[in-house]
Scaffold this motif. Structure first.
Motif, PDB file in Angstrom:
ATOM      1  N   UNK A  69      39.246  66.857  44.188  1.00 20.20           N
ATOM      2  CA  UNK A  69      39.166  67.537  43.080  1.00 20.20           C
ATOM      3  C   UNK A  69      40.636  67.962  42.699  1.00 20.20           C
ATOM      4  N   UNK A  70      41.244  68.414  43.439  1.00 21.17           N
ATOM      5  CA  UNK A  70      42.718  69.110  43.231  1.00 21.17           C
ATOM      6  C   UNK A  70      43.527  67.888  42.577  1.00 21.17           C
ATOM      7  N   UNK A  71      43.468  66.791  43.130  1.00 22.72           N
ATOM      8  CA  UNK A  71      44.425  65.755  42.793  1.00 22.72           C
ATOM      9  C   UNK A  71      44.204  65.266  41.251  1.00 22.72           C
ATOM     10  N   UNK A  72      42.868  65.348  40.994  1.00 25.18           N
ATOM     11  CA  UNK A  72      42.188  64.975  39.783  1.00 25.18           C
ATOM     12  C   UNK A  72      42.912  65.922  38.849  1.00 25.18           C
ATOM     13  N   UNK A  73      42.975  67.397  39.205  1.00 27.76           N
ATOM     14  CA  UNK A  73      43.550  68.445  38.196  1.00 27.76           C
ATOM     15  C   UNK A  73      44.832  68.150  38.113  1.00 27.76           C
ATOM     16  N   UNK A  74      45.512  67.708  39.239  1.00 27.95           N
ATOM     17  CA  UNK A  74      46.791  67.604  39.132  1.00 27.95           C
ATOM     18  C   UNK A  74      47.195  66.422  38.309  1.00 27.95           C
ATOM     19  N   UNK A  75      46.702  65.432  38.552  1.00 27.46           N
ATOM     20  CA  UNK A  75      46.716  64.074  37.491  1.00 27.46           C
ATOM     21  C   UNK A  75      46.741  64.312  36.156  1.00 27.46           C
ATOM     22  N   UNK A  76      45.705  64.984  35.746  1.00 26.85           N
ATOM     23  CA  UNK A  76      45.248  65.440  34.215  1.00 26.85           C
ATOM     24  C   UNK A  76      46.530  66.117  33.733  1.00 26.85           C
ATOM     25  N   UNK A  77      46.878  67.399  34.527  1.00 29.26           N
ATOM     26  CA  UNK A  77      47.871  68.190  34.093  1.00 29.26           C
ATOM     27  C   UNK A  77      49.261  67.549  34.011  1.00 29.26           C
ATOM     28  N   UNK A  78      49.600  66.187  34.628  1.00 29.45           N
ATOM     29  CA  UNK A  78      50.627  65.719  34.535  1.00 29.45           C
ATOM     30  C   UNK A  78      50.715  64.714  33.322  1.00 29.45           C
ATOM     31  N   UNK A  79      49.605  64.573  32.726  1.00 30.02           N
ATOM     32  CA  UNK A  79      49.612  63.493  31.363  1.00 30.02           C
ATOM     33  C   UNK A  79      50.005  64.178  30.380  1.00 30.02           C
ATOM     34  N   UNK A  80      50.834  63.453  29.633  1.00 32.15           N
ATOM     35  CA  UNK A  80      51.550  63.820  28.490  1.00 32.15           C
ATOM     36  C   UNK A  80      50.396  64.199  27.407  1.00 32.15           C
ATOM     37  N   UNK A  81      51.078  64.882  26.081  1.00 32.65           N
ATOM     38  CA  UNK A  81      50.016  65.506  24.892  1.00 32.65           C
ATOM     39  C   UNK A  81      49.393  64.105  24.399  1.00 32.65           C
ATOM     40  N   UNK A  82      48.104  64.046  24.407  1.00 35.38           N
ATOM     41  CA  UNK A  82      47.317  62.826  23.854  1.00 35.38           C
ATOM     42  C   UNK A  82      47.492  61.585  24.702  1.00 35.38           C
ATOM     43  N   UNK A  83      47.895  61.714  25.829  1.00 33.46           N
ATOM     44  CA  UNK A  83      47.775  60.443  26.899  1.00 33.46           C
ATOM     45  C   UNK A  83      46.483  60.201  27.247  1.00 33.46           C
ATOM     46  N   UNK A  84      46.083  58.953  27.392  1.00 28.37           N
ATOM     47  CA  UNK A  84      44.856  58.633  27.781  1.00 28.37           C
ATOM     48  C   UNK A  84      44.857  57.585  28.969  1.00 28.37           C
ATOM     49  N   UNK A  85      43.810  57.685  29.735  1.00 26.82           N
ATOM     50  CA  UNK A  85      43.573  56.716  30.888  1.00 26.82           C
ATOM     51  C   UNK A  85      42.427  55.884  30.842  1.00 26.82           C
ATOM     52  N   UNK A  86      42.346  55.087  29.741  1.00 28.03           N
ATOM     53  CA  UNK A  86      40.977  54.416  29.414  1.00 28.03           C
ATOM     54  C   UNK A  86      40.983  53.116  29.990  1.00 28.03           C
ATOM     55  N   UNK A  87      42.015  52.703  30.863  1.00 24.65           N
ATOM     56  CA  UNK A  87      41.981  51.534  31.701  1.00 24.65           C
ATOM     57  C   UNK A  87      41.019  51.706  32.787  1.00 24.65           C
ATOM     58  N   UNK A  88      40.948  52.907  33.334  1.00 23.60           N
ATOM     59  CA  UNK A  88      39.787  53.219  34.585  1.00 23.60           C
ATOM     60  C   UNK A  88      38.358  52.952  33.900  1.00 23.60           C
ATOM     61  N   UNK A  89      37.591  52.399  34.710  1.00 27.01           N
ATOM     62  CA  UNK A  89      36.109  52.177  34.542  1.00 27.01           C
ATOM     63  C   UNK A  89      35.303  53.363  35.237  1.00 27.01           C
ATOM     64  N   UNK A  90      35.772  53.558  36.572  1.00 28.04           N
ATOM     65  CA  UNK A  90      34.917  54.706  36.914  1.00 28.04           C
ATOM     66  C   UNK A  90      35.629  55.459  37.970  1.00 28.04           C
ATOM     67  N   UNK A  91      35.650  56.721  37.825  1.00 33.61           N
ATOM     68  CA  UNK A  91      36.273  57.853  38.935  1.00 33.61           C
ATOM     69  C   UNK A  91      35.304  58.387  39.755  1.00 33.61           C
ATOM     70  N   UNK A  92      35.523  58.528  40.944  1.00 38.13           N
ATOM     71  CA  UNK A  92      35.069  59.259  41.915  1.00 38.13           C
ATOM     72  C   UNK A  92      35.583  60.584  42.381  1.00 38.13           C
ATOM     73  N   UNK A  93      34.999  61.692  42.646  1.00 35.91           N
ATOM     74  CA  UNK A  93      35.916  63.072  43.107  1.00 35.91           C
ATOM     75  C   UNK A  93      35.046  63.593  43.888  1.00 35.91           C
TER      76      UNK A  93
END
Length: 625
Positions: free
Chosen positions: A250-274
């Protein structure tokens, strides 16, 4: 090859069947190197045969000390093929920790590399093989799976121990294959998928990242060693290698989202487990706003093999409460009170877990095994239950909500930590009379504080200066002995510990004092730069100019930014970001602030490679040359 009678419940036979059926599929992507399934099979079989030649017997343990790489994946698979149980050891662990794991696990053999072999202790008592030796070994004339492996250990995962000694949980072939079969049933992957492998091998979810794709034709995409908490590296890897499936603590998911630029998306992913920590509704909402991928919350201690409950987070609307879900197949859950009686629906109780995923117990710890693995008090014929120590309640039939712990155990970045283990390490430092460790904060803000009572002088307590130096000495010793996630953010020496009216240590008072011992997030107040450093001008450079603000000394800018982010009054030229209480989240904040102040684009990984002010400033300056 004759199929063993227990093949349906074995990891080794399942891997060989998949590789034999589809040898031309990409199996591992390691940087620019792609390893096909047939090559993985051949290398793993060659290594497994060599392990057997050097005395490996079914159920024996093999320590694997390798960087995250294709070699690592093939090595752990080879141990399983040979009939052994792998004990994967993180190369980032301090030397003392590595030596303890090698001693405690009593391996028959050790698999490592020529480069890492010198780090092994003398008098190990185990035969050492390197991946280079395995590569030179001839192909075996024939290779047959060992007999009756289903209920033997395939994996040993070490977790923190409350007595100060980590304990190795023995995970069986039957348990591992059952969990992966359940995961494939609910979250199917195939040859069109790519799964990111970035999790440290000390966390059992690395098994999902390695064995799940290998068993179902997907490719394992390997994050570079030392970059598993670098969100920019992981985002680039996900994008460039077309990763479809990721597990994040969970903390790394938080870190990953925090580091994304404004409006940046990660739609290439199909499924995320946390999982691994409590997942908040707010984090679910933020993830859904950045990706169309499904987000599933998995729960389960290592003693129950990866996970035992799952819940797909709904969207439109997002959930108000995040659940840990329902029992997966082949799993029994009991919610019991202090007397071992089932609690009514909606009432909190301790979660007991049963089924095929339950560990075989702890390696060479019969007393602890008997304490944590107990008969089912509801149905004595149902088998063994594991006492999780987690408080849950059933909010609807079969749907559980996690409430917290019934003991002192805490989680940092998904790792279970027993404060007693850190206390034991502190008490092993000369001059420490008493030690107590408490946690402050929640979620990714959780930090540890170690309180000490040091030996005084014959005339009374040590002077303040000696006390501070003593605390610093203990923190340095802990950093040398413990994994990074177990090193306290602050070590504080007290004249005496507070006691309850009953004369026991008052943990509540220490916990209340912990926040004052830690650096706090800085507000708008000015921060003093390091003595002698040039004071940066207040006006930032124009974006993209690559010039430090007002041409001020870059090291002074770095010092000022770090002081503000870490909440300390002054940062000197030789101060270390992480020694001052920094972590991955504060690193993101520091990089963003530095970029805003200087107009530079600063890679996130630099602070992990150069964590002292001067060397970091030099590394940043080198970007403009």
């Amino acid at each position: 090859m004759e199929t063993p009678a227990d093949a349906a419940h074995r990891l080794d036979t399942a891997l060989l069947a998949r590789w034999d059926a589809h040898p031309g599929l990409p199996a591992i992507v390691d940087g620019e190197h792609v390893v096909l399934a047939g090559e993985v099979r051949d290398r793993a079989v060659r290594t497994a045969a060599l392990l057997r030649q050097h005395g490996l017997r079914p159920g024996d343990r093999v320590a694997v000390l390798l960087e995250r790489s294709a070699d690592f994946v093939i090595a752990v698979a080879a141990v399983v093929l040979a009939g052994g149980a792998h004990v994967a050891i993180d190369t980032a662990n301090p030397r003392d920790r590595v030596h303890f794991l090698l001693e405690d696990s009593t391996p028959r053999l050790v698999l490592t590399s020529d480069a890492l072999r010198p780090a092994l202790p003398d008098g190990l008592g185990a035969r050492v093989l390197t991946v280079e030796e395995c590569a030179e070994a001839p192909d075996p004339d024939g290779f047959a799976p060992a007999d009756a492996l289903a209920d033997r250990p395939a994996v040993v995962i070490y977790t923190s121990g409350s007595t100060g000694r980590p304990k190795g949980s023995l995970l069986s072939h039957r348990g591992v294959t059952a969990r992966l079969r359940s995961l494939q049933g609910s979250h199917p992957i195939d040859a069109d998928d790519r799964v990111l492998h970035h999790t440290a091998c000390t966390f059992d979810m690395f098994l999902v990242e390695v064995y799940w794709p290998l068993l179902h034709g997907a490719a394992v995409v390997i994050a570079a060693p030392g970059r598993h908490r670098d969100p920019e590296h992981l985002a680039r890897l996900i994008r460039d290698q077309r990763v479809t499936t990721v597990w994040w603590v969970v903390s790394l998911l938080e870190l990953f989202l925090l580091a994304l630029g404004p409006g940046e998306r990660v739609d290439g992913l199909r499924q995320v487990l946390t999982g691994g920590e409590a997942l908040s509704p707010e984090l679910v909402r933020r993830f859904h706003s950045r990706s169309r991928a499904t987000l599933s919350n998995l729960y389960g201690p290592s003693e129950c093999t990866m996970y035992c409950t799952a819940w797909v987070c709904p969207r439109d609307p997002d959930p108000e409460t995040v659940l840990i879900g329902s029992a997966i197949e082949d799993t029994t859950l009991r919610i019991l009170d202090e007397r071992g009686r089932p609690v009514p629906q909606g009432e909190p109780g301790e979660l007991y877990i049963g089924g095929v995923g339950v560990s075989l117990g702890y390696h060479d710890r019969p007393e602890l095994t008997a304490e944590r693995f107990v008969p089912d008090p509801v149905d004595a014929s149902a088998g063994t239950l594991y006492r999780s120590g987690d408080l849950v309640r059933e909010v609807a039939p079969g749907r559980l909500e996690y409430l917290g712990r019934v003991d002192r155990q805490v989680k940092i970045r998904g790792f279970r930590i027993e404060p007693g283990e850190i206390e034991g390490a502190a008490l092993g430092v000369p001059g420490v009379r008493q030690a107590a460790v408490v946690a402050d904060g929640t979620g990714h803000e959780t930090r540890l504080v170690c309180f000490l009572v040091l030996d005084g002088t014959p005339d009374g307590p040590a002077p303040d200066g000696d006390t501070r130096r003593g605390a610093e000495r203990v923190r340095t010793a802990l950093a040398d002995r413990l994994p990074a996630h177990m090193v306290p953010a602050a070590v504080v020496a007290l004249e005496r510990f507070p006691l309850t009216p009953n004369g026991k240590l008052d943990h509540a008072e220490l916990t209340a004092s912990a926040a004052e011992a830690l650096p706090t997030a800085a507000g708008p107040a000015p921060v003093t730069a390091a003595p002698g450093a040039a004071v940066p001008a207040s006006a930032p450079a124009a974006p993209g100019t690559g010039a430090a603000a007002g041409q001020a000394d870059l090291a002074a800018v770095v010092a000022e930014v770090w002081a503000a982010v870490l909440g300390v009054r002054a940062v000197g030229p030789d101060d270390d970001f992480f020694a001052l209480g920094g972590d991955s989240f504060r690193a993101v904040r520091a990089v963003r602030e530095l970029e805003e102040r200087t107009g530079l684009q600063v890679p996130m990984h630099l602070v992990f490679e150069a964590s002292e002010v001067t060397e970091y400033a030099d590394a940043v300056a080198a970007l403009t040359r």
